[in-house]
Write an enzyme that holds these catalytic residues in place. Sequence first.
Site: not given
Ligand code: F6R
Length: 607
Positions: A2, A28, A75, A101-102, A479, A483, A486, A502, A602
Amino acid sequence: MCGIFGGVLKTGEISPLIYDGLKRLEYRGYDSVGFATIQDGALQVKKDAGRIDDVVQRLKMDSMPGSMGIGHTRWATHGAPEMVNAHPHTDCDGNLAVIHNGVIENFMELKEELLNKGHNFKSRTDTEIIAHLIEEELKGDIALDEAVLKSLRRLEGSYAIAVVSNSDPGKILCARNESPLVIGVSEKGTYCASDVPAMLPYTNKVVYLRNGEFATLDQDGYEIKLVSDGTVVERGLEEVTWSLEMAEKQGYPHFMLKEINEQPTSLRGSLRLQPQYLDLLTTLLDRGRDIFLIAAGTSYHACIAASYMFSRLARITAFPAISSEFIEQYGSSVGVDSVILCVSQSGETYDTLKAIDHARMRAGTVLGVTNSVGSTLTRVARAYIIQQSGPEIGVAATKTFTSQLMVLAQLALRLARMRGKVSQDEGDDFREKLLQVPDVVEETLSRHRDYVKSLVEKYSGERLFVFLGRGISSSTALEARLKLLELSYVPSLAYPAGESKHGPISIIEEGVPVIFVCPRGETRKDIVGSIMEMKARGAVIISVCEEGDREIIGLSDDVIEMPKGIHEILSPIPYVVPLQLFSYYLAVRKGLDPDKPRNLAKSVTVP
Ligand code: F6R
């Protein structure tokens, strides 16, 4: 996470400054907002759920009277984003107001104690207990600052707090334990905030409170004391040289780098989950005949890792499924005995919510792990856990991934204990290792930041990368590859190492960089064979392995050495960190914006 802003001015009204300060802290938290100001000894509080601009304008909060006051942008962590749960929280008589906050870990027991003493609670937050604790202490006829100090000594958990009271109307009392709080001083007054940008328009002379410190602010300055015994701490002001834009990112050029570096803190947050929620999820998981772990993107990689954790620790078969595939792949077999654990940072991913609809229609038990209180996932799940990572602004998931793993590892351990699949000692040992992970990540970050940059320089011209790992490390490889793909748009592959022969091996030719994730553990010996296969075809080997692992180091062209003693099941958390840095620096090296990769959002709320 927060945002807090407060100030005591020599003249003029504080409320426009609170508004401006909170706007700068909006990153935040942004689900509710509230101000408390004092004029002529009278405390006034206004608050509501909603975005800062909307709430402030609707309630005319920027014209609240008084030259001193505090404000909060929330938040949610405990209690949905609703007016009653918005900060500030007040005591029974409305004489004092607290923002926080916390997470207060022992709030349930303190709340019970205060309820028994007749206190009247209005919200479902952990924060409100602080107001009532102080009120209770004040009954002993002591000064406000003494009452706040005594109350703080009873709190377990993380906090940055600010308190104002009409019993001592010229002061703001604040304190910090693991949640940031900074004090600023100008000729016009004294300020406190969660973060420097909030006060940068008024002053660049600041002092950072440290863990376990308490401060009293008035219009002329501040005094710092230790919470433990009230000893006065002498600490002078420092000058901040950041621009406003730099300050929002705490001096980092991008949110992504800030969030990668925040992981020791976010992981500590994810170790502070409410035990009753962990217990509830564990009990419901234990009852399932079939367990499905459902998610998209990075969260899906956390689910793959969790399937290894559940199997290795608790001897439970849990099927990871990509949410957009779940209905086709497993939908017909879902029934009343199925438990569907959905992992979603945002709690709003369309594909995951569709899978949930289907599971609920077939009477499955839906559980959630998410970072967003009040998200759709929290409304439709039978039970859920908030992973406590704090808001993530960079589009690419980093700190939320490692926190998801932290939550899932804790669930796996509880399940293992509940089912009697680990001895007391084994369980305690694993728990010990779990608690060490934030420190290991901290060490990894400080040790490898510059080294990873030098690797990026060396490999920045490559047109293909391959990532391989065995066992749970295959999730780390997946993963790390996501990264890279993307953020820097470099074609790349990731596979469980044993599967590479394979088919994927056909892509290997002289000079192709292959990144191996190879912690110590049960899969360590098999990975050597995979490295040899790749080397024989001319691949350049980059390994992330345990420090001093001479065999792997001897086979590798470049090595990222990780601290010793990390449990294999927990290794994806620290091992992914240097690879997050690699993707970040590679994107920057290519002139790309890592915070906003092309074509990505996002939260993907469309089919
Ligand atoms: C990759 C990334 C996306 C999310 C995906 C699921 O860096 O951020 O692949 O992981 O869109 O999003 P959530 O976790 O919000 O369901």
